[in-house]
Design a protein around this motif. Structure first.
Motif, mmCIF file in Angstrom:
data_model
loop_
_atom_site.group_PDB
_atom_site.id
_atom_site.type_symbol
_atom_site.label_atom_id
_atom_site.label_comp_id
_atom_site.label_asym_id
_atom_site.label_seq_id
_atom_site.Cartn_x
_atom_site.Cartn_y
_atom_site.Cartn_z
ATOM 1 N N ARG A 198 0.847 -1.183 0.000
ATOM 2 C CA ARG A 198 0.000 0.000 0.000
ATOM 3 C C ARG A 198 0.885 1.236 0.000
ATOM 4 N NH1 ARG A 198 -3.585 -1.742 5.117
ATOM 5 N NH2 ARG A 198 -1.420 -1.856 5.864
ATOM 6 N N LEU A 199 0.477 2.222 -0.729
ATOM 7 C CA LEU A 199 1.263 3.441 -0.900
ATOM 8 C C LEU A 199 1.271 4.234 0.400
ATOM 9 C CD1 LEU A 199 2.810 5.087 -3.060
ATOM 10 C CD2 LEU A 199 0.676 6.301 -3.527
ATOM 11 N N VAL A 200 2.484 4.504 0.891
ATOM 12 C CA VAL A 200 2.606 5.284 2.125
ATOM 13 C C VAL A 200 3.395 6.570 1.905
ATOM 14 C CG1 VAL A 200 2.405 3.268 3.615
ATOM 15 C CG2 VAL A 200 4.660 3.953 2.799
ATOM 16 N N GLY A 201 4.020 6.727 0.770
ATOM 17 C CA GLY A 201 4.758 7.955 0.495
ATOM 18 C C GLY A 201 5.100 8.071 -0.974
ATOM 19 N N TRP A 202 5.170 9.312 -1.475
ATOM 20 C CA TRP A 202 5.492 9.565 -2.880
ATOM 21 C C TRP A 202 5.866 11.040 -3.024
ATOM 22 C CZ3 TRP A 202 0.758 9.093 -0.764
ATOM 23 C CH2 TRP A 202 -0.142 10.146 -0.930
ATOM 24 N N ASN A 203 6.365 11.407 -4.173
ATOM 25 C CA ASN A 203 6.663 12.810 -4.461
ATOM 26 C C ASN A 203 5.967 13.239 -5.754
ATOM 27 O OD1 ASN A 203 8.206 11.444 -6.307
ATOM 28 N ND2 ASN A 203 10.118 12.523 -5.873
ATOM 29 N N ARG A 204 6.000 14.546 -5.979
ATOM 30 C CA ARG A 204 5.307 15.078 -7.159
ATOM 31 C C ARG A 204 5.931 14.585 -8.446
ATOM 32 N NH1 ARG A 204 5.502 19.711 -3.859
ATOM 33 N NH2 ARG A 204 7.323 20.455 -5.025
#
Length: 733
Positions: free
Chosen positions: A242-248
């Motif tokens: 599950r996605l817990v962090g990302w950037n633009r």
């Protein structure tokens, strides 16, 4: 055996009473009995002595009793002091803010304060002196106030605690109920006991946890800011993908709307975006990526590329994190791929240019090699063509030596002869340089006696050194070395000649000294020396240091020949020089295992006619008219009969016609057309047997020398040395 009337176990008072009773009985018996023989007096005397002993023993008993009373008093005082010290120690450890306990060497509890076992009220009453350490650990492990770590029960915790107790010094934290923490510090005493301190560190741990939380929050903000400013797109997923962090940057590279990225989103969100727009590269498929995400752990790092048509290329790196999650980073490598294509195209163009230039260089190298070969052939041919008239000129000049000329004419002839010798030396040097540079020089390495070469060179250079007022010292050497005798002699000849040429006063020393398995031959002079900046230049062709530009002084080829010949033979050459103090040349040669003498000295020319037998016939076969006339002139001057012809065929025909066998044969190797000199000698031997003969030639060829050596024919090189010629035609061979 002696029996005592007094029991030592009795008290002093009881012993005293017994003694008085004994005395009284004895006295009574003395009074009642008649003493006919004086025994009554003896008994009385014995009773008196016994009374004295009783008194002495009584005094000793009284002193012992006093000493015992004093000892008991001191013991009571010491006991009181010990009890006071114990009370003081108990009071002291009770004031300590930490829990304190002391176990003896048998791991039994000696004492503890009221804070020992803090926060565990269910075991506090059982912590009494005499409690075994193992029992203490069992009590703690079963206390309801102990918060056991995840995955541990009371028994495993107790085993771990006893394992720590085996160390001399240990410190660890124990978690209690209600999120409380106690730090346990355990140390060994000198007598093998154990001291335990328990410190409440709850506030410290809570503060650290609070500070760590702040730090993590700060780090999270920093990581977020960093992720938003890096050029890669980054997606962080937990253990459930599950996605817990990302950037633009991730949304920009994947062209996915920002609304699709939300906290807790499944990896399917990203895989759908990948499948809709990108094509995996290097044989990778979208199913392979999904299989990696859902596969067993630990997962190896995964790298692959994604393409959008032929323009956009993304490099993807997926790596697992310690908690089972994973990170995917996406880098736009489109520019790098375009640069690689440009470099590949440039490499192809460059390779074509390099191939073309290589072909041009190969062609130029071929032309240079042809030009060099032509130059070498020209030098050899020119030297050969020059040696013919030079030999004739030397012979004509030699024939005038005893012509009775005026002193002025004799001096002129001597100068002309010296000039011819200088020219001969220059031509020989040019031939040597030509052969060494062309690689055609062949060497015949074998055992060479050093003393024979040094003796010949000493005889050769002694007059020249004497003319300049120099002292030439050549030390004898009985060793042999592995070398080529011709080239070794030429090397030493050039070194000694240079030393004499450049030394104005003093001496030249030539000698050899052992150096392990080698032999070092040194040529040392007291000349002007060579500056360090010029020491590398002296081995260049035509380079002469502080010398007059005169042919008679040489053309600067001697050291160039020395260096090339030493390199050809594998003999290390060293130069050491100090300006104003002289120069030392050293050549190192391997020592030979055996001594094989070679060669022999030619006979000297006599002055009294003893070696000039009248009537001796010499057959001269020479196709050069000037050379033939010069040789005839010199031989006839030595009172020899000369038969001169211009070819081998003519010589054979003439010998058949006159029916006379000459005493000596001088045969030129290059007779133009027809048979050469070597073949002519072979035919003469077939007809007449082993005839004394010499081959005349200006050719310095290793192949020719080998052929002559194989046939047993000796050579007289042109320009012909008059002394060597006389040694043959006038000698007893």
């Amino acid at each position: 055996m002696t029996h005592s009337l007094i029991n030592p176990a009795d008290t002093p008072e009881r012993q005293r009473q017994k003694l008085l009773q004994i005395v009284e009985v004895l006295m009574r018996r003395v009074e009642q009995e008649t003493d006919d023989g004086g025994r009554a007096y003896q008994q009385f005397q014995r009773a008196a002595l016994l009374e004295d002993e009783v008194r002495e023993r009584t005094r000793e008993l009284e002193r012992a009793l006093d000493l015992l009373n004093a000892t008991n008093a001191r013991l009571a005082a010491a006991t009181a002091e010990a009890e006071a010290a114990r009370q003081n120690l108990a009071s002291a450890i009770e004031t300590v803010q930490e829990g304190f306990a002391l176990f003896d060497a048998r791991d039994r509890l000696v004492m503890c304060n009221s804070r020992f076992g803090m926060h565990m009220t269910d075991i506090r009453e059982r912590l009494v002196p005499g409690l075994a350490f193992a029992g203490f650990v069992q009590l703690v492990s079963r206390s309801r106030f102990l918060a056991l770590p995840a995955g541990e029960d009371a028994e495993s915790w107790a085993i771990g605690r006893m394992r720590r107790h085996a160390d001399r010094h240990v410190m660890f934290n124990v978690q209690l109920a209600d999120d409380r923490w106690v730090q346990v510090s355990e140390h060994r005493t000198l007598d093998g006991g154990t001291v335990i301190l328990q410190t409440d560190v709850t506030d410290i741990i809570r503060l650290e946890r609070q500070e760590r939380g702040k730090l993590l929050d700060d780090q999270a903000r920093m990581i977020r800011a960093t992720l938003d400013h890096i050029s890669q797109g980054v997606g962080i997923f937990d253990a459930e993908a599950r996605l817990v962090g990302w950037n633009r940057r991730l949304g920009i590279l994947l062209a996915v709307p920002a609304g699709r990225f939300r906290l807790g989103a499944s990896f399917d969100t990203l895989s759908e975006a990948l499948g809709a727009r990108f094509t995996p590269n290097d044989g990778m498929t979208l199913d392979d990526i999904v299989s990696w995400v859902q596969g067993p752990r630990p997962r190896p790092a995964l790298t692959f590329e994604l393409r959008v048509g032929s323009e956009v290329v993304l490099a993807v790196l997926a790596e697992e994190m310690p908690d089972g999650g994973f990170v995917m980073s996406f880098s736009d490598i489109t520019a790098e791929r375009q640069a690689l294509r440009a470099i590949a195209e440039a490499n192809e163009t460059l390779e074509r240019r390099v191939a073309g230039r290589t072909a041009e260089l190969a062609e130029a190298l071929g032309r240079a090699e042809q030009a060099n070969a032509a130059r070498v052939r020209f030098v050899a041919a020119a030297s050969h063509d020059l040696l013919q008239p030079l030999s004739a000129a030397k012979l004509f000049v030699a024939s005038l030596a005893d012509a009775g000329l005026a002193p002025e004419a004799q001096a002129t002839i001597a100068k002309a002869e010296n000039a011819l010798v200088s020219v001969e030396g220059i031509l020989d040097a040019l031939l040597d340089i030509s052969k060494l540079e062309s690689g055609r020089a062949a060497v015949d390495v074998g055992p060479v006696p050093v003393d024979r070469i040094l003796t010949q060179l000493a005889d050769e250079f002694a007059p020249l050194a004497a003319v300049k007022g120099l002292r030439l010292s050549v030390r004898p050497c009985a060793a042999s070395v592995e070398s080529d005798p011709t080239y070794l002699r030429r090397i030493l000849q050039n070194l000694i000649g240079n030393a004499i040429r450049y030394t104005e006063r003093g001496r030249i020393l030539v000698g050899a000294r052992p150096a392990g398995a080698n032999l070092r031959i040194e040529v040392i002079d007291t000349g002007p020396g060579i500056p360090e900046a010029e020491q590398a230049n002296v081995f260049r062709e035509f380079h002469r240091l502080n010398a007059r530009a005169s042919a008679s002084e040489g053309m600067g080829l001697g050291l160039a020949i020395v260096e090339r010949a030493a390199a050809l033979l594998g003999h290390p050459l060293a130069l050491r020089s100090t300006p104003g103090r002289g120069t030392r040349f050293t050549i190192t040669l391997p020592r030979a295992a055996q001594h094989n003498p070679v060669g022999g000295a030619l006979p000297d020319i006599g002055d009294d006619g003893a070696l000039r037998p009248d009537g001796r016939i010499v057959c001269l076969v020479e196709n050069d008219p000037d050379m033939r006339r010069a040789l005839c002139h010199l031989l006839e001057k030595w009172r020899l009969e000369v038969i001169d012809v211009g070819s081998g065929e003519e010589a054979l025909s003439l010998l058949d016609e006159i029916g006379i066998l000459p005493d000596r044969f001088l045969i030129d190797q290059d007779l133009g057309s027809g048979i050469d000199g070597l073949a002519l000698v072979g035919r003469l031997r077939d007809r007449y047997g082993a005839v004394p003969s010499r081959l005349l030639t200006a050719i310095r060829s290793t192949a020719l020398e080998a052929a002559c050596a194989s046939a047993g024919i000796r050579i007289l090189h042109k320009p012909v040395d008059a002394a060597a010629l006389a040694g043959f035609v006038l000698g007893n061979e």
